[in-house]
Every structure is written in C-alpha cells, then in structure tokens.
Scaffold this motif. Structure first.
Motif, PDB file in Angstrom:
ATOM      1  N   THR A  20       0.744  -1.070   0.136  1.00 45.05           N
ATOM      2  CA  THR A  20       0.085   0.120   0.242  1.00 45.05           C
ATOM      3  C   THR A  20       0.900   1.021  -0.296  1.00 45.05           C
ATOM      4  O   THR A  20       1.939   1.359   1.053  1.00 45.05           O
ATOM      5  N   GLU A  24      -2.310   5.679  -0.319  1.00 48.99           N
ATOM      6  CA  GLU A  24      -3.490   4.732   0.469  1.00 48.99           C
ATOM      7  C   GLU A  24      -3.921   4.944   1.317  1.00 48.99           C
ATOM      8  O   GLU A  24      -5.133   4.411   1.793  1.00 48.99           O
ATOM      9  N   ARG A  27      -5.104   8.247   2.674  1.00 49.91           N
ATOM     10  CA  ARG A  27      -6.532   8.026   2.148  1.00 49.91           C
ATOM     11  C   ARG A  27      -7.685   7.396   3.064  1.00 49.91           C
ATOM     12  O   ARG A  27      -9.008   7.317   3.611  1.00 49.91           O
ATOM     13  N   GLY A  28      -7.229   5.882   3.373  1.00 51.12           N
ATOM     14  CA  GLY A  28      -7.856   4.859   4.150  1.00 51.12           C
ATOM     15  C   GLY A  28      -8.524   5.336   5.232  1.00 51.12           C
ATOM     16  O   GLY A  28      -9.369   4.316   5.956  1.00 51.12           O
ATOM     17  N   TYR A  38      -2.113  12.042  -8.610  1.00 52.75           N
ATOM     18  CA  TYR A  38      -2.417  10.636  -8.834  1.00 52.75           C
ATOM     19  C   TYR A  38      -3.590  10.433  -9.730  1.00 52.75           C
ATOM     20  O   TYR A  38      -5.051  11.638  -9.198  1.00 52.75           O
ATOM     21  N   GLU A  40      -6.551   6.975  -9.069  1.00 56.70           N
ATOM     22  CA  GLU A  40      -6.533   5.827  -8.752  1.00 56.70           C
ATOM     23  C   GLU A  40      -7.047   4.329  -9.529  1.00 56.70           C
ATOM     24  O   GLU A  40      -6.816   3.671  -9.232  1.00 56.70           O
ATOM     25  N   CYS A  67       2.688   9.132  -2.993  1.00 62.73           N
ATOM     26  CA  CYS A  67       1.579   7.997  -3.601  1.00 62.73           C
ATOM     27  C   CYS A  67       2.188   7.355  -4.515  1.00 62.73           C
ATOM     28  O   CYS A  67       2.210   6.744  -5.047  1.00 62.73           O
TER      29      CYS A  67
END
Ligand code: FES
Length: 236
Positions: A20, A24, A27-28, A38, A40, A67
């Motif tokens: 990861t 990510e 943001r999770g 960026y 996804e 990123c």
C-alpha cells in the motif's frame, strides 16, 4: 496471504496491507493529502509532487511523494508539517507559473494558502501530470501520445508531433486532463483531436453521430463484435 503492516500517520497507528502506498493508507483513514497527478485507476507516476509528506527515517526526516512510496513496518509519517506545507506551496507556485488561471489549480492553491506565484508566468497550460498519457496506454491500450523533451521543454505530444497513427480519437485523454488543455471538437461528422481529423460514424435513423470510426474499429478488434453491430447498439 496479504501481510498487514503497522504504520503511524500523523500520530495514528494504522494497519495497511503490504505494497500500500502512504497516500492510500492515509486516505483509508480519512487523512487527506492533496494530489494532482494521482488517479486511482492508473499506475502512480509521482509527477506533480503535491502529495509530499515527511517520513521519519532513522534519525533523519525525509520528504517523499506519498503516491509512490510504499509503507513498511514501523514507518512514521507526518502529512502536514511546516516543511511539508512549504514544499507543497513551492510546487503549487511552479504549477501556477505554467497555468495561472485554471479553476482546479486556483482551488488547490487557495487550499494550500498560495495567493500567487513568485515565478514568472510561462503559460504552458499542461501541468505534465501525465494522466492523459497513462490513460491512453493503460486504459485505452494504444499509447498514441507520450512525453517529449526535458525540463521546461517537456511536453505531451504525438509521435514526432505528427498525426498520431495509433490514436482512436476516443477523447479519453481530454476527459481525464485535470486542466482542460487537450482540445477536442466534434463538428459536421468529424472529431478533431491532436490536430487530426477523425471520421465519425452516424446513425442513419436519428442522424446523430455516434463515435469515431477508429474507436469502434478498436472496440471491434478487442471484442470480436462488428463495427456495424456496435454502431447499431448506440443508434437509438
Ligand atoms: S499525486 Fe503524488 S506526485 Fe502527484
């Protein structure tokens, strides 16, 4: 089995799957990090450098692009230190020098507290985020456009700056461009993009133009469905 890794982001201990990225993982857990290049759906590229964060690496702190930087066990990340804010502002000023008026950039600048750029404006429009190039290659699967040149002369262009032989005129590059610099126009049955005219297929029943012929031929080649069948499906 996916290995889970413990990282600390802004003082919060977080579990993230191996491979990861910091972006990510952050943001999770609803830690927002600004980005421009960026997407996804695309391979991260690390072009805009707006997503810089600070990592504690032994006794040193380092700035990395979140990123593209993957988490590792025990990694400590700070996403909003004065150093991070400064580098993001600097990056934003450089982007504004290339394109000082686009609403997306102005909104991002305002969010980062940048009122104007101290760098002389050299209007390029394109911010070299590469979303168009990656979309063309990874989503459409044709690589009709690419980067050329270096430094301030770097641009996105067609091979040798000529009519792109592999372009299917789908317009994905124009749709994905965050700063709307890729010109695409449909007029009288012709789609014009990358300085090239492409014939559109027309529905005989409605008179409406459906899609560029080359795009339907491309889809036909991938699906085995005939161009006529594809056109008929959209002729309503
Ligand atoms: S979002 Fe990471 S470098 Fe652009």
């Amino acid at each position: 089995m996916t290995e889970m890794i413990t990282v600390t982001i802004d003082g919060r201990k977080i579990q993230a799957a191996e491979h990861t990225t910091i972006l990510e993982a952050a943001r999770g857990v609803n830690i927002d990090i600004p980005t421009l290049c960026y997407n996804e759906a695309l391979t991260p590229y690390g072009a805009c450098r707006l997503c810089m964060v600070e990592i504690i690496d032994g006794k040193r702190n380092r700035l990395v692009a979140s990123c593209i930087y993957e988490v590792s066990e025990g990694l400590v990340v700070e996403t909003d230190t004065p150093r991070v804010q400064n580098v993001r502002r600097l990056v934003m000023e450089l982007l504004l020098a290339r394109n000082p008026k686009h609403p997306v950039l102005l909104a991002m600048a305002s969010r980062l507290g940048v009122a104007s750029s101290r760098f002389p404006t050299e209007m390029k429009g394109c911010i070299l985020c590469g979303q168009c190039v990656r979309t063309c290659r990874e989503v459409v699967g044709v690589s009709a456009i690419g980067f050329a040149g270096r430094g301030t002369h770097r641009t996105v262009t067609t091979p040798f700056g000529e009519a792109p032989p592999d372009c299917i005129a789908c317009g994905s590059c124009a749709y994905v461009c965050p700063v709307d610099v890729i010109r695409m126009e449909d007029k009288n049955g012709i789609r014009r993009i990358w300085n090239t005219d492409f014939e559109m297929i027309r529905c005989e029943d409605t008179g409406r133009y459906i899609a560029p012929k080359k795009q339907l031929e491309h889809i036909s080649g991938m699906t085995g469905l005939s161009v006529e069948h594809l056109a008929a499906r959209h002729c309503k």
